[in-house]
Design an enzyme around this catalytic site. Sequence first.
Site: not given
Length: 221
Positions: A32-34
């Site tokens: 995933s990402n931030e």
Amino acid sequence: MSAPASGPVAARHVVITAGPTREHVDPVRFLSNESSGRMGFAIARAAARRGDRVTLIAGPVHQETPAGVDRVDVVSARDMLAAVRSAFRDADVLIMAAAVGDWRPARKLAGKWRKKDDGSDTASLELVKNPDILATVARDKGHRLAIGFALETGDGLRRARAKMKRKGVDYVVLNDASALNSEQATVTILGRDGSERRIDARSKDEIAEVLVGLELPTPSQ
Ligand code: CTP
């Protein structure tokens, strides 16, 4: 009974995506990402405030659903594509603020991925490309408005313009990397008509107000 000949202008239906997507490797791990989802939620709030009908398609985020907004929660990029396709069918505007993961594991393991005691200190994960939601949906958009985001380093303006063409959208909002997970942002809104509008260090709510006021650019010469 027939509709009155005059009356308030029909509200637009605006589809907005927000937050990250999540691609599972196994039942407990994912890529995933931030992304916090703040920008997309701010846009949904601003659109609802101006009287638009809003469908907000959100990846896994900790954000409160704005009043009057129809929220659809999704996990993966493919879930998001299905939700966007369905919502955009009768919509007028698409604003893709989600940070969609470009890749997903080729296989999702049914059980937990265990390290094997075979002496190996490396492992590899095969990835396959996710669909480009914005490019896919913009292909059949006709005269409806589609707005994308870009987060670039280096020659950002040139790359963002190329992205706008490649994805077939009307505007690309070029974000400074500092925008990720922050309250403020500096953006440049690039239009298909060649327009360029920079908004310096403003709150995401202020930027959202500008974005929901955008209209279809006149065709470029
Ligand atoms: N986007 C999308 N589907 C994807 C990836 C991105 O709809 N699979 C959308 C994002 O929501 C954003 C825009 O496309 O509005 C730009 O995303 P970005 O990841 O910067 O573009 P890419 O084409 O993936 O370019 P890069 O090679 O720079 O990662």
